[in-house]
Write a protein that holds these residues in place. Structure first.
Motif, PDB file in Angstrom:
ATOM      1  N   GLU A  65       0.809  -1.212   0.000  1.00 46.35           N
ATOM      2  CA  GLU A  65       0.000   0.000   0.000  1.00 46.35           C
ATOM      3  C   GLU A  65       0.844   1.265   0.000  1.00 46.35           C
ATOM      4  O   GLU A  65       0.412   2.298  -0.509  1.00 46.35           O
TER       5      GLU A  65
ATOM      6  N   ALA B  79      -4.249  -9.704  -2.376  1.00 45.04           N
ATOM      7  CA  ALA B  79      -3.480  -8.985  -1.365  1.00 45.04           C
ATOM      8  C   ALA B  79      -2.438  -9.886  -0.711  1.00 45.04           C
ATOM      9  O   ALA B  79      -1.335  -9.446  -0.373  1.00 45.04           O
TER      10      ALA B  79
ATOM     11  N   ASP C 274       4.332  -8.207   3.573  1.00 50.14           N
ATOM     12  CA  ASP C 274       3.224  -8.768   2.790  1.00 50.14           C
ATOM     13  C   ASP C 274       3.649  -9.288   1.421  1.00 50.14           C
ATOM     14  O   ASP C 274       2.812  -9.524   0.551  1.00 50.14           O
TER      15      ASP C 274
END
Length: 446
Positions: free
Chosen positions: A216, A244, A364
């Motif tokens: 992000e 994601a 992530d």
């Protein structure tokens, strides 16, 4: 009798006392600067009342003081420090550097300059430049003020001018635009030595300007670019199609890293054939056509593009690793390493120390099972690169011209953690290097 130190303090008080009473400006905390000197060393100095009497590093004094005249130009980030403000400031700084190489200003000497907060606050960093006119020509000042007039956006670059008195004490006077009066100089402030901070001043800003810790953060940067870079929207659409969170399949994922001309492309191709593995590259083919567009942008935009390319590759890795091993030609380590080496001015000793969080893998992003770093000696690398004539990025070109930059890239690679890089000597023949690579893959992944 009055001591020399006492006399100096009295004279400083006489020279600066009325100005302190005239304005609250000098009561503000001092501004701190890091100036890149010849030989990739750094000098730190401060501007403000607390800096009076602290003798400057002689090398910095030689650049800031006479003979000639020096000016500082720093680009502040608009209040709030969101991604849009950071991108605007970065593009303004890039535009400023390009304009300083034109007209009467191109005869001046330029040095990289950073204005920072001594408490290491992220978002307080200002990118800038020190401009030294050895001839102290009035044309230089006129050209700089005209250049500031050409910027319609706010905040504009901040212009400071350095001057010395017979004490000798170095001073800085800022130029400000006053309604109906044009550009006017404000009261002068003393310049003195500042202590070197524990970390290079740029390091606190890296997670939001080049080494993004999650998807992000990089996405926010490109989102701020869509109004003036059409390709940014296309990249974001590809990223948004990726889940994601993705997971590796049952087969191993091996990343092969290395500088240009280390044999990386040859080894990745041969290893994928030997292992009957899928071969992927970062940035992936679906965005590679836009590399030139983003390579011409400032670091924050360029690194956001490469970071998001890694997330697209991660989605491809997740799919391919369910049916076969996967070999990846560059991945996150390249993105982070070049960003750190580019943004941290000075030499290797100014890099963040080993085990600093900046060297950690994004939380992530899909992790590989093994990362191999191909290295060659400088002599072998020069031999291989001669006559290749391949198109290279700005940073890859700098690897050829700047030994210090190349050393910083290599050290950053070796400090990466979780996962770290296993170094492979790529000086021997291609057959021997491939044998070593396959042996390491067998040992670590099977």
């Amino acid at each position: 009798m009055v001591s020399a130190r006492r006399l100096r303090a009295l004279l400083l008080g006489i020279l600066s006392g009325p100005q302190r009473g005239a304005s609250a400006r000098t009561m503000a905390p001092p501004r701190f600067f890091a100036l890149e000197l010849p030989g990739c060393t750094l000098a730190h100095f401060a501007v403000g009342t607390d800096a009076a009497g602290a003798p400057l590093d002689p090398r910095a004094a030689a650049l800031l003081g006479p003979p000639g005249r020096s000016y500082s130009l720093c680009v502040p980030v608009a209040p709030g420090g969101d991604y849009a403000a950071r991108v605007r400031a970065a593009r303004l700084h890039q535009r400023l550097l390009q304009q300083l190489h034109r007209g009467p200003l191109k005869r001046c000497q330029l040095r990289r300059l950073l204005c920072y907060s001594p408490d290491g606050r992220a978002g307080a960093l200002q990118q800038g430049v020190l401009l030294h006119d050895p001839n102290d020509s009035p044309d230089t000042r006129r050209a700089l003020l005209a250049l500031l007039d050409s910027y319609l956006e706010t905040p504009r670059p901040r212009l400071g001018e350095f001057l010395a008195d017979p004490l000798p004490q170095l001073w800085q006077r800022l130029w400000e635009l006053r309604d109906g009066q044009g550009w006017r100089q404000v009261e002068r402030e003393p310049v003195g030595r500042a202590p070197e901070p524990a970390l290079h001043p740029v390091v606190p800003d890296l997670p939001s300007s080049g080494v993004f810790p999650h998807r992000e953060a990089a996405r926010g940067v490109l989102e701020a670019c869509t109004a003036f870079i059409p390709e940014a929207r296309a990249v974001l659409e590809l990223v948004d199609r990726c889940p994601a969170q993705v997971q590796k399949g049952k087969f191993p994922v091996i990343v092969i890293e290395g500088l240009d001309a280390t044999g990386k492309t040859t080894v990745t191709q041969a290893a994928s054939e030997s292992l009957q593995a899928a071969l992927l590259r970062s940035p992936p083919a679906c965005v590679s056509e836009w590399r030139k567009v983003f390579d011409d942008e400032p670091t924050i935009v360029r690194r956001a593009f490469y970071s998001l390319g890694n997330y697209i590759v991660a989605s491809e890795i997740a799919e391919k690793s369910t049916t076969s091993p996967v070999i990846v030609d560059r991945y996150w380590h390249s993105t982070a390493t070049y960003a750190i080496a580019t943004e941290v001015s000075g030499a290797v000793q100014h890099l963040p120390p080993a085990h600093h969080p900046i060297y950690q893998w994004p939380r992530d992003l899909l992790k590989p099972n093994l990362v191999l770093l191909l290295t060659v000696s400088p002599e072998e690398r020069r031999k291989r690169i001669q006559g290749r004539g391949l198109e290279r990025t700005r940073e890859e070109t700098e690897l050829e011209d700047n030994n210090v930059f190349r050393q910083k890239v290599e050290v950053c690679y070796q400090r990466m953690e979780n996962p770290g890089c296993q170094v492979v000597d790529a000086d021997p023949s291609q057959e021997e290097v491939l044998k070593t690579v396959l042996s390491l893959i067998q040992k670590n992944c099977y």
